[in-house]
Design an enzyme around this catalytic site. Structure first.
Site, PDB file in Angstrom:
ATOM      1  N   TYR A 123       0.827  -1.207   0.000  1.00 12.42           N
ATOM      2  CA  TYR A 123       0.000   0.000   0.000  1.00 12.42           C
ATOM      3  C   TYR A 123       0.863   1.260   0.000  1.00 12.42           C
ATOM      4  O   TYR A 123       1.825   1.388   0.765  1.00 12.42           O
ATOM      5  CB  TYR A 123      -0.917   0.036   1.237  1.00 12.42           C
ATOM      6  CG  TYR A 123      -1.642   1.350   1.390  1.00 12.42           C
ATOM      7  CD1 TYR A 123      -2.705   1.673   0.548  1.00 12.42           C
ATOM      8  CD2 TYR A 123      -1.247   2.295   2.336  1.00 12.42           C
ATOM      9  CE1 TYR A 123      -3.355   2.884   0.655  1.00 12.42           C
ATOM     10  CE2 TYR A 123      -1.893   3.508   2.458  1.00 12.42           C
ATOM     11  CZ  TYR A 123      -2.950   3.808   1.604  1.00 12.42           C
ATOM     12  OH  TYR A 123      -3.577   5.020   1.711  1.00 12.42           O
ATOM     13  N   GLY A 183      -6.325   5.361   0.014  1.00  7.62           N
ATOM     14  CA  GLY A 183      -7.675   5.340   0.541  1.00  7.62           C
ATOM     15  C   GLY A 183      -8.482   4.227  -0.102  1.00  7.62           C
ATOM     16  O   GLY A 183      -8.072   3.065  -0.131  1.00  7.62           O
ATOM     17  N   HIS A 241      -4.168  16.383  -3.027  1.00  3.83           N
ATOM     18  CA  HIS A 241      -4.522  16.504  -1.610  1.00  3.83           C
ATOM     19  C   HIS A 241      -4.287  17.909  -1.049  1.00  3.83           C
ATOM     20  O   HIS A 241      -4.704  18.194   0.072  1.00  3.83           O
ATOM     21  CB  HIS A 241      -3.724  15.491  -0.780  1.00  3.83           C
ATOM     22  CG  HIS A 241      -4.226  14.079  -0.919  1.00  3.83           C
ATOM     23  ND1 HIS A 241      -4.539  13.518  -2.130  1.00  3.83           N
ATOM     24  CD2 HIS A 241      -4.462  13.110   0.002  1.00  3.83           C
ATOM     25  CE1 HIS A 241      -4.942  12.271  -1.957  1.00  3.83           C
ATOM     26  NE2 HIS A 241      -4.917  12.002  -0.666  1.00  3.83           N
ATOM     27  N   ASN A 281       1.154  11.726   5.477  1.00  6.00           N
ATOM     28  CA  ASN A 281       0.428  10.815   6.351  1.00  6.00           C
ATOM     29  C   ASN A 281       0.965  10.969   7.772  1.00  6.00           C
ATOM     30  O   ASN A 281       1.898  10.284   8.183  1.00  6.00           O
ATOM     31  CB  ASN A 281       0.655   9.385   5.857  1.00  6.00           C
ATOM     32  CG  ASN A 281      -0.596   8.543   5.911  1.00  6.00           C
ATOM     33  OD1 ASN A 281      -0.512   7.335   5.859  1.00  6.00           O
ATOM     34  ND2 ASN A 281      -1.750   9.146   6.016  1.00  6.00           N
ATOM     35  N   ARG A 294     -10.913  32.446  46.981  1.00  7.04           N
ATOM     36  CA  ARG A 294     -10.528  31.397  47.918  1.00  7.04           C
ATOM     37  C   ARG A 294     -10.057  30.123  47.202  1.00  7.04           C
ATOM     38  O   ARG A 294      -9.197  29.399  47.705  1.00  7.04           O
ATOM     39  CB  ARG A 294     -11.726  31.078  48.823  1.00  7.04           C
ATOM     40  CG  ARG A 294     -11.358  30.288  50.057  1.00  7.04           C
ATOM     41  CD  ARG A 294     -12.540  29.717  50.815  1.00  7.04           C
ATOM     42  NE  ARG A 294     -13.815  30.377  50.612  1.00  7.04           N
ATOM     43  CZ  ARG A 294     -14.974  29.790  50.870  1.00  7.04           C
ATOM     44  NH1 ARG A 294     -15.007  28.544  51.328  1.00  7.04           N
ATOM     45  NH2 ARG A 294     -16.115  30.431  50.683  1.00  7.04           N
TER      46      ARG A 294
END
Length: 501
Positions: free
Chosen positions: A52, A59, A82, A194, A280
């Protein structure tokens, strides 16, 4: 010089590089690991093994095989397609952080990238060539794909950079520096985009600002204690040891130090038995925010040394695994936590402002006005603080609880971590303005009480403040005063208070 190893980067080192422009260099050992990983990718391509992102699509296209002749085209097409970020660009500081964090992650040697690519990232840092990266468009899983694609564009000589104070075409900056665009080889485009470096870079910058905010908010709270004749017994060490939270104990200790020698604070029973919670409970509330910030810092320091791309290459290429280290959930949750923690610092600050200006809650002139009725004094500054606090409440809605499937449902759960980091930064900027308003009001209250009675520390803070913001002798436009005070508080921590904790 900061030496990157892929494993040892700290938030403090990030600070010196992104703000101080400290030079960066890769360690010899990390470069060797990178070279081994790249050789593994070359063998995969030569052997025709299907992996891959090396010789497949991305994707939902992960089942589409790519011929060896088109492996370089695959990477180039990936970066261009992209790079669809939108909106205003990240600041140069964030852009620097992204370059630094991406280089450090790739130096771990699991990404298959050439050392040449990492050298270029480091060269951009050292030569102050900063990619112009739009802020919007990342889902925070599959990595920060859109923002990191804009960073990767500059490696190949495309897109735009901030260079010598101007936004220019990357090609022009490279030409002036005598650098050539690089051509991406197998997996290099995917390795560059990535990852979680947009959300982590934005998160690191936001954390550093939040740390500064938390520090100065305590200092100003001390001055408010004087303006309201606050009771210091609430900061007694035994009270906080009895509960046991480290950050609460430390906050109380700092409050005692800031107020040491003050003749404006009171003891239990002198004027009243106890103060309102916003006075306080400063150690409990501010201390809890410090707890959250410490958690955020811990997660950031893991993430800035993490391998977050996909696939990862192990055992000289014998094991190549598609996993999900690009998923930004750890940072998304940390950023959402920081949003809430910082919003609370603004919330309690605004409540202290109300106690300084409301004549029903103190014995000071109404709204700290020099002529109550004719002049409004600090009345609308409290409105402004309330508005900022309310805006923060909407921004504090957790981004990480949302998810929208993408890539034809292949990527069916995402983190929205970059949105969380961006919103955290916005909350911090709003909160700093709220704290600046408290400072202006606290200084005015201290004047009514008698500045000669202030503690040594708060007296110095008062004198500095009055050099920036004049006393309210008559109504004026206070907008500029708020901006001036908030900007000085931001600068103060960088210059003087880095190690105050």
């Amino acid at each position: 010089m900061v030496i990157l190893t892929g494993n040892t980067l700290t938030i403090e080192a990030v600070r010196t590089v992104i703000y101080g422009k400290e030079r960066v260099e890769a360690s010899v050992e990390s470069i060797k690991a990178v070279e081994k990983s790249h050789k593994a990718v070359k063998r995969i391509v030569a052997d025709g093994k299907i992996v891959y992102g090396i010789n497949t699509g991305f994707g939902k296209f992960s089942d589409v095989m790519i011929d060896a002749d088109h492996v370089r085209d695959l990477q180039l097409n990936l970066i261009r397609s992209h790079a669809c970020g939108v909106g205003e660009p990240f600041s140069e500081v964030v852009s620097r952080a992204m370059l630094l964090l991406r280089a450090n992650a790739l130096l771990k040697g699991y990404s298959g990238i050439r050392p040449l690519i990492i050298d270029r990232l480091i060269e951009f840092l050292n030569r102050q060539i900063h990619p112009v990266i739009p802020q919007q468009g990342s889902l925070g899983a599959s990595g920060d794909l859109a923002p990191l694609s804009h960073l990767a564009l500059t490696i190949i000589g495309e897109g735009k950079v901030m260079y010598k104070g101007q936004v220019v075409d990357t090609a022009d900056a490279l030409n002036e520096e005598g650098l050539c665009p690089l051509e991406l080889e197998a997996k290099e485009g995917l390795a560059l985009i990535n990852g979680t470096q947009a959300m982590t870079a934005m998160g690191a910058v936001a954390y550093l600002e939040a740390e500064r905010l938390a520090t100065v908010s305590e200092m100003i709270a001390a001055m408010t204690m004087e303006g309201l004749n606050g009771i210091t017994d609430a900061f007694d060490e035994d009270v906080h040891l009895a509960r046991g939270y480290k950050q609460q104990i430390e906050t109380a200790s700092r409050m005692r130090a800031y107020l040491k020698g003050s003749r404006l604070t009171t003891r239990q029973g002198e004027m009243r038995v106890q103060d309102a919670y916003s006075l306080r409970c400063i150690p409990q509330v501010h201390g809890a925010s410090w707890q959250a910030l410490d958690y955020v810092k811990e997660k950031l320091e893991i993430e800035i040394n993490a391998a977050t791309d996909n696939p990862l290459i192990f055992d000289d290429g014998a094991k190549v695994i598609s996993g999900g280290n690009f998923h930004g959930q750890p940072i998304a949750l940390a950023m959402d936590f920081m949003k809430i923690a910082v919003a609370e610092l603004a919330n309690i600050s605004e409540r202290r402002i109300e106690r300084l200006v409301n004549p029903q809650l103190n014995d000071l002139p109404p709204f700290l006005s020099p002529e109550p009725g004719l002049q409004s004094g600090a009345m609308i500054m409290q409105y402004c603080a309330a508005s900022l606090v309310s805006e923060n409440k909407t921004l504090a809605h957790p981004a990480s609880v949302d998810s929208i499937p993408s890539s034809a449902n292949q990527e069916d759960h995402v983190s929205m971590g970059t949105i969380a980091a961006r919103h955290a930064y916005q909350i911090i900027q709003n909160a700093m303005k709220v704290v600046a308003i408290e400072w202006i009001c606290a200084m005015q209250a201290a004047e009514y009480r008698g500045t000669e009675k202030m503690a040594g520390f708060t007296s110095k803070l008062y004198k500095t403040g009055r050099e920036l913001v004049p006393s309210i002798e008559k109504d004026r436009v206070f907008s500029g005063d708020i901006e001036t005070a908030s900007q000085w508080l931001r600068k103060m921590q960088n210059d003087h208070l880095t190690n105050i904790r």
